[in-house]
Design an enzyme around this catalytic site. Structure first.
Site, PDB file in Angstrom:
ATOM      1  N   ASN A 183       0.832  -1.213   0.000  1.00 45.23           N
ATOM      2  CA  ASN A 183       0.000   0.000   0.000  1.00 45.23           C
ATOM      3  C   ASN A 183       0.869   1.268   0.000  1.00 45.23           C
ATOM      4  O   ASN A 183       0.702   2.141   0.833  1.00 45.23           O
ATOM      5  CB  ASN A 183      -0.949  -0.019   1.213  1.00 45.23           C
ATOM      6  CG  ASN A 183      -1.998   1.086   1.125  1.00 45.23           C
ATOM      7  OD1 ASN A 183      -2.242   1.640   0.049  1.00 45.23           O
ATOM      8  ND2 ASN A 183      -2.606   1.420   2.255  1.00 45.23           N
TER       9      ASN A 183
ATOM     10  N   GLU B  44       1.171  -2.900  -5.162  1.00 47.73           N
ATOM     11  CA  GLU B  44       0.666  -1.560  -4.857  1.00 47.73           C
ATOM     12  C   GLU B  44       1.792  -0.683  -4.307  1.00 47.73           C
ATOM     13  O   GLU B  44       1.665  -0.078  -3.249  1.00 47.73           O
ATOM     14  CB  GLU B  44      -0.542  -1.608  -3.898  1.00 47.73           C
ATOM     15  CG  GLU B  44      -1.483  -0.449  -4.149  1.00 47.73           C
ATOM     16  CD  GLU B  44      -2.773  -0.491  -3.335  1.00 47.73           C
ATOM     17  OE1 GLU B  44      -3.020  -1.460  -2.613  1.00 47.73           O
ATOM     18  OE2 GLU B  44      -3.529   0.496  -3.448  1.00 47.73           O
TER      19      GLU B  44
ATOM     20  N   TYR C 193      -0.610  -8.061  -9.072  1.00 44.88           N
ATOM     21  CA  TYR C 193      -1.565  -7.260  -8.312  1.00 44.88           C
ATOM     22  C   TYR C 193      -2.852  -7.255  -9.131  1.00 44.88           C
ATOM     23  O   TYR C 193      -3.014  -6.461 -10.044  1.00 44.88           O
ATOM     24  CB  TYR C 193      -0.998  -5.851  -8.113  1.00 44.88           C
ATOM     25  CG  TYR C 193      -1.928  -4.877  -7.422  1.00 44.88           C
ATOM     26  CD1 TYR C 193      -2.777  -5.293  -6.404  1.00 44.88           C
ATOM     27  CD2 TYR C 193      -1.943  -3.534  -7.778  1.00 44.88           C
ATOM     28  CE1 TYR C 193      -3.626  -4.388  -5.775  1.00 44.88           C
ATOM     29  CE2 TYR C 193      -2.783  -2.625  -7.146  1.00 44.88           C
ATOM     30  CZ  TYR C 193      -3.620  -3.066  -6.146  1.00 44.88           C
ATOM     31  OH  TYR C 193      -4.467  -2.169  -5.531  1.00 44.88           O
TER      32      TYR C 193
ATOM     33  N   ASP D 151      -1.402 -10.058  -4.565  1.00 41.94           N
ATOM     34  CA  ASP D 151      -2.730  -9.658  -4.101  1.00 41.94           C
ATOM     35  C   ASP D 151      -3.708 -10.054  -5.201  1.00 41.94           C
ATOM     36  O   ASP D 151      -3.740  -9.429  -6.257  1.00 41.94           O
ATOM     37  CB  ASP D 151      -2.743  -8.150  -3.852  1.00 41.94           C
ATOM     38  CG  ASP D 151      -4.115  -7.633  -3.441  1.00 41.94           C
ATOM     39  OD1 ASP D 151      -5.088  -8.422  -3.447  1.00 41.94           O
ATOM     40  OD2 ASP D 151      -4.217  -6.432  -3.127  1.00 41.94           O
TER      41      ASP D 151
ATOM     42  N   ASN E  10      -7.002 -10.281  -4.795  1.00 45.91           N
ATOM     43  CA  ASN E  10      -8.219  -9.490  -4.626  1.00 45.91           C
ATOM     44  C   ASN E  10      -9.520 -10.293  -4.641  1.00 45.91           C
ATOM     45  O   ASN E  10     -10.586  -9.739  -4.921  1.00 45.91           O
ATOM     46  CB  ASN E  10      -8.271  -8.346  -5.664  1.00 45.91           C
ATOM     47  CG  ASN E  10      -7.969  -7.003  -5.013  1.00 45.91           C
ATOM     48  OD1 ASN E  10      -8.445  -6.727  -3.907  1.00 45.91           O
ATOM     49  ND2 ASN E  10      -7.193  -6.170  -5.679  1.00 45.91           N
TER      50      ASN E  10
ATOM     51  N   ASP F 292      -2.361  -2.092   4.879  1.00 45.14           N
ATOM     52  CA  ASP F 292      -3.654  -2.710   5.178  1.00 45.14           C
ATOM     53  C   ASP F 292      -3.643  -4.196   4.854  1.00 45.14           C
ATOM     54  O   ASP F 292      -4.627  -4.905   5.097  1.00 45.14           O
ATOM     55  CB  ASP F 292      -4.804  -1.985   4.469  1.00 45.14           C
ATOM     56  CG  ASP F 292      -4.605  -1.876   2.967  1.00 45.14           C
ATOM     57  OD1 ASP F 292      -3.455  -2.004   2.500  1.00 45.14           O
ATOM     58  OD2 ASP F 292      -5.597  -1.653   2.264  1.00 45.14           O
ATOM     59  N   HIS F 293      -2.540  -4.678   4.288  1.00 44.66           N
ATOM     60  CA  HIS F 293      -2.339  -6.117   4.062  1.00 44.66           C
ATOM     61  C   HIS F 293      -1.150  -6.574   4.899  1.00 44.66           C
ATOM     62  O   HIS F 293      -0.297  -5.773   5.263  1.00 44.66           O
ATOM     63  CB  HIS F 293      -1.983  -6.400   2.600  1.00 44.66           C
ATOM     64  CG  HIS F 293      -3.057  -6.076   1.607  1.00 44.66           C
ATOM     65  ND1 HIS F 293      -3.693  -7.035   0.857  1.00 44.66           N
ATOM     66  CD2 HIS F 293      -3.595  -4.890   1.229  1.00 44.66           C
ATOM     67  CE1 HIS F 293      -4.577  -6.457   0.054  1.00 44.66           C
ATOM     68  NE2 HIS F 293      -4.534  -5.147   0.256  1.00 44.66           N
TER      69      HIS F 293
ATOM     70  N   CYS G  90     -22.525   5.962  22.739  1.00 44.93           N
ATOM     71  CA  CYS G  90     -23.273   4.843  22.164  1.00 44.93           C
ATOM     72  C   CYS G  90     -23.942   4.064  23.284  1.00 44.93           C
ATOM     73  O   CYS G  90     -23.486   4.079  24.424  1.00 44.93           O
ATOM     74  CB  CYS G  90     -22.355   3.954  21.333  1.00 44.93           C
ATOM     75  SG  CYS G  90     -21.122   3.060  22.291  1.00 44.93           S
TER      76      CYS G  90
ATOM     77  N   HIS H 227     -21.719   0.516  24.547  1.00 44.33           N
ATOM     78  CA  HIS H 227     -20.439   0.695  25.253  1.00 44.33           C
ATOM     79  C   HIS H 227     -20.434   1.912  26.163  1.00 44.33           C
ATOM     80  O   HIS H 227     -19.560   2.048  26.998  1.00 44.33           O
ATOM     81  CB  HIS H 227     -19.297   0.813  24.242  1.00 44.33           C
ATOM     82  CG  HIS H 227     -19.186  -0.362  23.320  1.00 44.33           C
ATOM     83  ND1 HIS H 227     -19.623  -0.326  22.011  1.00 44.33           N
ATOM     84  CD2 HIS H 227     -18.711  -1.613  23.526  1.00 44.33           C
ATOM     85  CE1 HIS H 227     -19.401  -1.493  21.433  1.00 44.33           C
ATOM     86  NE2 HIS H 227     -18.855  -2.301  22.331  1.00 44.33           N
TER      87      HIS H 227
ATOM     88  N   CYS I  26     -20.855   4.539  16.766  1.00 45.50           N
ATOM     89  CA  CYS I  26     -19.941   3.975  17.755  1.00 45.50           C
ATOM     90  C   CYS I  26     -18.498   4.107  17.262  1.00 45.50           C
ATOM     91  O   CYS I  26     -18.212   3.876  16.100  1.00 45.50           O
ATOM     92  CB  CYS I  26     -20.299   2.500  17.966  1.00 45.50           C
ATOM     93  SG  CYS I  26     -19.217   1.626  19.101  1.00 45.50           S
TER      94      CYS I  26
ATOM     95  N   CYS J  89     -20.860  -1.183  17.864  1.00 43.07           N
ATOM     96  CA  CYS J  89     -22.272  -1.496  18.080  1.00 43.07           C
ATOM     97  C   CYS J  89     -23.112  -0.739  17.051  1.00 43.07           C
ATOM     98  O   CYS J  89     -22.583   0.016  16.249  1.00 43.07           O
ATOM     99  CB  CYS J  89     -22.690  -1.160  19.512  1.00 43.07           C
ATOM    100  SG  CYS J  89     -22.600   0.597  19.927  1.00 43.07           S
TER     101      CYS J  89
HETATM  102 ZN    ZN Z   1     -20.606   1.210  20.945  1.00 44.90          ZN
END
Ligand code: ZN
Length: 526
Positions: free
Chosen positions: A9, A34, A141, A182, A184, A289-290, A476, A479, A502, A516
C-alpha cells in the site's frame, strides 16, 4: 529458498528504509504490490538496494497508482525478467516467452490489461536434489472490482484469464510456476470474516475462477480435471480459520481481525508437493492494510551472474551508480543519524545528496541539524539485532484516522440524544478523505483559518474563547463511549449529511468488542 509477497500500500510503508525492511523479511525473493511507484516517481533509493536486484512494473496511466516490484537477493538473481503478462511490454532480449493463446483478447484489451503495472515475472534456476530446474515467479496485483464501476468487473476477470493462460503456458513448457500476490478475491467462506453477509458468495465470478485455477483438495485423488495450482497456505493449514491478510483501514477492522484472505502464494501442483516445506501468513506485521505471506521451498536458488535487462540497475539514471556509491560511501557511525534510510522522494533525499560532497565521501550530520529538517527526519535508533525485529518498526498507519479522539473533547458527553451542530461548526469538525464513502474527522480542531498550520493548542483556545468548544458527541448505547462523527460521502439523497456512530472498529455482529449499531444523524439546525 524463501519467498515473500506483500501488498505494501505504497512504498512509504518501508518508512524506516527499504533495505532494512527487505532484510527483516529475510527472503530470497520479495514480491510487493501496490508500490504506488510510477516511472516518474522511481528514485535511486527505491530502485537500487545494496544486496538486491529489482524489477518494477509501472502504471502507464495515473501517476502514483498501482505498481508491483520484485526484489531478489543477489544470491537469487534471475536469468530472465519481464514486465507484464502479455509480452507487449518486453523487448525480446532477456524475455521469458511462453505467452499462451491470446486469441480470446483483442490487441486493445491486451494493451489495457498490461497498462496498470500489475505484473512482473522473474525466471530463476533452482537446484532440486540432483537436478537443476527452472522456476517462474509471477508477481501480480490483480484488479479490484469496484462495485460502483461495473466495467472493472470484466477487467478483473480478463486479467485472471490472461494470468491463467500465461501461467499454464509456462508450466506446459516445463518450467515450475509460482503465482503470488494480491489476488483481490477471497477463495472460500473460511477465507472471509463474514461470508454469510455476502450475497451469493459462491457465485462470485472471481471465486469461480479460483475454483478452476486451483486444485480442489477435497476432490479425492483424481486431479486430472481440476486446477493446476495449489494455494500453499491452505495446503499446509487446511482448516485454519480467521487467517486473514487484508483488513479495512476505514473501519479499523484489523483490531477485531475482521478481514479477508486475498493474498496468496500459489504453486503448481508438483512444485507444491515436492518442494514446498511450509507456508504461512504474517498478520503481526503492520504498516499496510495487508500483511505479508511467506513460503519456503526445499530447493536452493542458483543465481545468474548478472541481472537480466529489466533490472532497475540498467535504467539510464541509475546505470553504474550501485558500484560507484558502494565504493565511495563511508559507513556512518551507528550513533549518528541514519539519513541514508530516509524516504524516497522526501525532503531528506535532497539533503542526503547535498551531504555527499564532490569526492563522494558522506558527511555525518549532527543530530541537531536533523531536528531542524522537521518531523520526518527522526533519528532512527539502530538495533544490535537487525533481523527479526520488524514489528518494532511498524505502527498502524491509520490509527489517527479511526475517529476523533474522545479524550480531546472537554465536557461530559450528552447521553443518547443526537446533538445539534450548526453547519459552520460541523464543517470545522470534519476533514475529507479520498478513498472512503465516509470520512474520518481526524485533526478536528486544526482547520480554523486563524490557525492554518493546525496547532492544536491554539485551536482549542479559539474554540473555547469564541464558541465555548465544540459540542460533545453522544455516547453509544452498548459501550457508553463517545461516538465519532462521520459524513455520508456516497452520492444520493443523504450525501453530505453527518451522523454519529460507535467509535469502536468494525467487527463481527456477535463481537461485543466491535462497533455497536448506535446511529444518530446530526441535526443541521435549520
Ligand atoms: Zn458502541
Amino acid at each position: 529458498m524463501r519467498i515473500v509477497t506483500w501488498n505494501i500500500n505504497g512504498i512509504r510503508t518501508f518508512r524506516w528504509g527499504i533495505k532494512k525492511t527487505l532484510d527483516s523479511l529475510d527472503a530470497d525473493i520479495i514480491c510487493v504490490q501496490e508500490t504506488k511507484v510510477t516511472r516518474d516517481l522511481l528514485d535511486e533509493r527505491t530502485a537500487i538496494i545494496d544486496g538486491y536486484n529489482s524489477y518494477f512494473s509501472f502504471s502507464r496511466g495515473r501517476s502514483g497508482y498501482s505498481g508491483v516490484a520484485t526484489y531478489c537477493k543477489d544470491s537469487a538473481t534471475p536469468f530472465a525478467a519481464e514486465e507484464g503478462l502479455t509480452g507487449l511490454l518486453t523487448n525480446r532480449e532477456g524475455a521469458i516467452g511462453c505467452y499462451g493463446n491470446q486469441s480470446a483478447f483483442t490487441d486493445e484489451e491486451l494493451q489495457l490489461l498490461d497498462n496498470e503495472g500489475r505484473a512482473v515475472i522473474t525466471q530463476h534456476r533452482v537446484q532440486c536434489s540432483d537436478k537443476v530446474q527452472t522456476v517462474c515467479v509471477m508477481n501480480v496485483y490483480c484488479p479490484r472490482a469496484d462495485p460502483e464501476k461495473p466495467e472493472r468487473k470484466q477487467f478483473k476477470l480478463q486479467f485472471y484469464k490472461l494470468l491463467q493462460g500465461r501461467a499454464e503456458a509456462m508450466l506446459k513448457k516445463g518450467s515450475s510456476v509460482i503465482v503470488l500476490g494480491d489476488v483481490n478475491t477471497s477463495h472460500r467462506p473460511i477465507d472471509h470474516c463474514d461470508p454469510n453477509e455476502i450475497d451469493d458468495f459462491e457465485d462470485n465470478p472471481g471465486r469461480k475462477w479460483l475454483n478452476g485455477f486451483l486444485r480442489d483438495e477435497k476432490a479425492s485423488a483424481d486431479f486430472s480435471h481440476s486446477g493446476k495450482f495449489v494455494d500453499t497456505f491452505r495446503y499446509f493449514h487446511p482448516t485454519r480459520a480467521c487467517a486473514f491478510t487484508c483488513w479495512s483501514t476505514l473501519t479499523g477492522a484489523r483490531r477485531t481481525n475482521y478481514g479477508t484472505r486475498i493474498d496468496y502464494i500459489f504453486a503448481d501442483n508438483q512444485l507444491a508437493e515436492e518442494q514446498f516445506v511450509a507456508a504461512d501468513i504474517m498478520p503481526e506485521v503492520e504498516g499496510s492494510d495487508h500483511c505479508p505471506v511467506w513460503g519456503v521451498l526445499r530447493c536452493s536458488l542458483l543465481p545468474s551472474s548478472k541481472p537480466p535487462p529489466l533490472a532497475t540497475c540498467y535504467l539510464p539514471e541509475f546505470a553504474g551508480k550501485q558500484q560507484k556509491l558502494s565504493r565511495f560511501l563511508v559507513k556512518v557511525d551507528q550513533k549518528s543519524c541514519r539519513t541514508e534510510e530516509a524516504l524516497p522522494g522526501s525532503q531528506e533525499e535532497g539533503e542526503r545528496r547535498e551531504n555527499i560532497n564532490l569526492s563522494g565521501t558522506k558527511r555525518t550530520m549532527s543530530t541537531e541539524s536533523v531536528h531542524q529538517t522537521g518531523k520526518k527526519a527522526k533519528t532512527i535508533k539502530t538495533s544490535s539485532k537487525p533481523q527479526g525485529n520488524l514489528l518494532a518498526f511498524f505502527k498502524p498507519k491509520n490509527e489517527k484516522s479511526l475517529g476523533f479522539s474522545p479524550n480531546s473533547l472537554k465536557g461530559s458527553p450528552v447521553k443518547g440524544e443526537p446533538i445539534e451542530l450548526t453547519p459552520a461548526v460541523a464543517s470545522q469538525l470534519c476533514s475529507t478523505t479520498q478513498e472512503g464513502q465516509w470520512e474520518a474527522p481526524a485533526e478536528h480542531l486544526s482547520a480554523h483559518p486563524s490557525n492554518p498550520r493546525g496547532n492544536k493548542g491554539a485551536s482549542l483556545h479559539f474554540w473555547k474563547s469564541v464558541l465555548h468548544g465544540p459540542p460533545p458527541p453522544p455516547t453509544c448505547k452498548l459501550h457508553g463511549e463517545p461516538c465519532v462523527l462521520r459524513t455520508v460521502k456516497k452520492e444520493g439523497p443523504n450525501v453530505g449529511r453527518q451522523f454519529f456512530v460507535c467509535a469502536r472498529p468494525q467487527g463481527h455482529a456477535a463481537n461485543p468488542e466491535a462497533r455497536c449499531n448506535f446511529f444518530a444523524w446530526v441535526d443541521r439546525g435549520k
